[in-house]
Each structure stands twice: as C-alpha cells, then as structure tokens.
Design a protein around this motif. Structure first.
Motif, mmCIF file in Angstrom:
data_model
loop_
_atom_site.group_PDB
_atom_site.id
_atom_site.type_symbol
_atom_site.label_atom_id
_atom_site.label_comp_id
_atom_site.label_asym_id
_atom_site.label_seq_id
_atom_site.Cartn_x
_atom_site.Cartn_y
_atom_site.Cartn_z
ATOM 1 N N GLU A 232 7.343 -1.612 -2.322
ATOM 2 C CA GLU A 232 6.557 -1.522 -1.140
ATOM 3 C C GLU A 232 6.160 -2.809 -0.607
ATOM 4 O O GLU A 232 5.936 -3.870 -1.244
ATOM 5 C CB GLU A 232 5.242 -0.646 -1.622
ATOM 6 C CG GLU A 232 4.341 -0.630 -0.705
ATOM 7 C CD GLU A 232 3.129 0.009 -1.083
ATOM 8 O OE1 GLU A 232 2.206 0.478 -0.344
ATOM 9 O OE2 GLU A 232 2.698 0.111 -2.285
ATOM 10 N N SER B 182 3.903 3.192 6.362
ATOM 11 C CA SER B 182 4.085 2.503 5.021
ATOM 12 C C SER B 182 5.561 1.994 5.007
ATOM 13 O O SER B 182 6.582 2.877 5.650
ATOM 14 C CB SER B 182 3.776 3.309 4.013
ATOM 15 O OG SER B 182 2.411 3.969 3.875
ATOM 16 N N TYR C 84 8.963 0.412 2.703
ATOM 17 C CA TYR C 84 9.540 0.533 1.535
ATOM 18 C C TYR C 84 10.856 -0.085 1.375
ATOM 19 O O TYR C 84 11.635 0.329 2.531
ATOM 20 C CB TYR C 84 9.418 1.939 0.697
ATOM 21 C CG TYR C 84 8.017 2.609 0.841
ATOM 22 C CD1 TYR C 84 7.147 2.404 -0.478
ATOM 23 C CD2 TYR C 84 7.578 3.571 1.635
ATOM 24 C CE1 TYR C 84 5.989 2.730 -0.347
ATOM 25 C CE2 TYR C 84 6.462 4.041 1.688
ATOM 26 C CZ TYR C 84 5.666 3.648 0.380
ATOM 27 O OH TYR C 84 4.452 4.295 0.325
ATOM 28 N N SER D 224 5.410 -8.082 -1.188
ATOM 29 C CA SER D 224 5.787 -6.812 -1.732
ATOM 30 C C SER D 224 5.713 -6.795 -3.169
ATOM 31 O O SER D 224 5.278 -7.751 -4.009
ATOM 32 C CB SER D 224 7.355 -7.077 -1.485
ATOM 33 O OG SER D 224 8.036 -8.139 -2.105
#
Length: 295
Positions: free
Chosen positions: A87, A173, A175, A242
């Motif tokens: 993430e 979001s 990823y 991250s």
C-alpha cells in the motif's frame, strides 16, 4: 328485362384426383425450402440425462475465484503462484516545484528500469461513507454545553450532509501487487494471453485443491521478500511512503473488491478470525426461508 347470361359458365367441382394431388400424402416427398443452409434438426426427440444436465449447470462463484488462500502476508493463487500487496500513500505532485517534479520523474524512471519482475499498479476509487463522521459530530454536540457552538455544529452537519448527497466524495487508494511464479515470469505471459474470460465461459469446473510443497513455499516466501524490498526502496526514493499489507488486510481488500456494496454496511474489522470456522460455503438445500426474498 332479363339479364344476359350467355357468357357465364356453370360451376363444376374439381375432380377427386385433382384434390388428392393438391394434398401431399406420407409417400409423396415434400418440397425442400429455399436456401443452401443445413436444415434444422428436431430437438424434441433428444433428451438429456441427469448427468448431462448437472454437467451443463451454472458455474459456481467459488470456482471463478482466482485465489486459493492467504497465509504469511501473501495470497496463494489457484495456479500455484503467489502475490504480495504494498500500500502506497499519495503525494501532491501539483504543489511541487519544477525541480521537485523532475526529481520524482527521474526516480520513477529508475524504479521502473530496476525491476526484473512484473508488477501491477492498482488504483481503487471508493465512495466515502460520511455516516460515521456525522454520528461522531452528533455525539460531540450532545456533550457540548455552549449553545452557540451547538448552532454552528448543526449548520456544519447540515452542510456536510447536503454535500455528501449532491456530490460523490471519493477516496483513492494506491497499491503495488508483487507476483511470483514458480514456472518463471516469461512462461506466464503466454498463459495470460489466452484471456481472463475463458475461465468464465469454459463451462463448469470442478473444485481443485492447490498443493505446494514446503521447499517451493519457502523459496517463494524468500523471493517475495526480496521483491518487496526492491519495490519499497524505489518508492522511498520517490518520497512515497509504503508498507506491506498483512493477512487480515489482504482479506479486507479482497472482501471490499468482491463486495463493494455489502462491505460499506458490513465491515470485516469487527469480526474475529477465530469465529470463522467454515472454510467453504455451499448452497443450501430446499426453498429459501419464509419472509426472506432474494437479494
């Protein structure tokens, strides 16, 4: 004065042979319809056995899922490959100066060139639920004794409520999915070229169990760790924070991805994993309970 009937002929019924010739009997071949295509076959005479009907049944949702299980902060896919998810937090690129933007672009270029394995960048956009925020404001208002602050909070809550109804407040979001294949990254490209839709329209599939030995699992775990270190190091050079998702967060990510509407009402955060004792979900027998319709 009588009408002239000289040109009229009396009616004569046709001969029996002519009537029989107009109606084809069973021995007379019928005329084929116009066209060169193959004639349709009568399907009424064919009957399917119960095994054929079961074989041509609907595809189970469980068989269409591409993952097998989650363990040690990794997702084990049905084909025996592994996935890890990182993430990433966003950065405001528009507020940076020209020199800072150039530094981020060069860092991203170096990050892409340093990768020796494929990655997938996933961006998810979800509508923000303002309900919990409004409930918290209402709780603070009830504990507030100042009348002026109560009036201001009422106006603010009404403004947020109207704004949430008129505009879609989205939350993004980011990823990075890091894969590992046992057969190598190059051989998987040919397999992925077949297309994802073949798994949905290729008929009913039997439920298979993914079997991986301990040596392969240990090797995949070490390789995933090395790839994660490479990805997170490249993100750090760009100024992006991250972190790796753990097993519970991976389950929540898959749950919200497959159930976007249900996840907003029923969250997995309040469920204890020890309460989940059923591994597989099967279809119930008989009619649905009374008073409950299909969703």
């Amino acid at each position: 004065m009588q009408p002239e009937l000289q040109n009229q002929q009396p009616y004569q019924p046709p001969a029996p042979q002519q009537i029989n010739a107009a109606i084809p009997d069973g021995n007379t071949p019928q005329q084929q319809p116009i066209g060169s295509g193959q004639q349709p076959v009568d399907q009424t005479s064919k009957t399917q056995s119960p095994k054929d009907k079961k074989k041509n049944g609907a595809i189970s949702t469980q068989n269409t899922l591409l993952f097998s299980e989650m363990r040690d902060n990794m997702i084990i896919m049905s084909d025996g490959s592994f996935r890890a998810v990182v993430e990433c937090q966003s950065i405001n690129f528009d507020l940076m100066s020209a020199r800072e933007r150039e530094g981020v672009e060069f860092s991203y270029q170096n990050f892409i060139n340093s990768l020796y394995f494929p990655v997938q960048i996933l961006i998810r956009s979800r509508r923000v639920d303002i309900g919990p925020y409004l409930d918290r404001l209402a709780e603070i208002r009830r504990n507030q004794d100042n009348m002026l602050l109560n009036v201001l909070m009422d106006d603010y809550m009404d403004f947020i409520d109207v704004l949430a109804q008129e505009a879609n407040i989205m939350d993004k979001s980011f990823y990075v999915v890091v894969p590992y294949y046992q057969k190598g990254d190059e051989s998987v490209t040919k397999q992925q070229a077949k297309g994802l839709f073949n798994s949905f329209f290729s008929g009913k599939k039997e439920t298979s169990v993914t079997k991986i030995d301990q040596v392969t699992y240990t090797k995949a775990k070490d390789e995933i760790k090395n790839r994660l270190d490479s990805v997170m190091s490249g993100m750090f050079q760009m100024g992006v924070k991250s972190r790796q998702l753990n097993t519970r967060e991976l389950g929540e990510l898959l749950y919200t991805s497959y159930n976007p509407d249900t996840s907003s009402r029923e969250s997995l955060a309040s469920i204890d994993p020890s309460d989940l004792t059923t591994t597989y979900i099967t279809k119930g027998q008989g009619p649905p309970p009374a008073g409950r319709g299909l969703l």
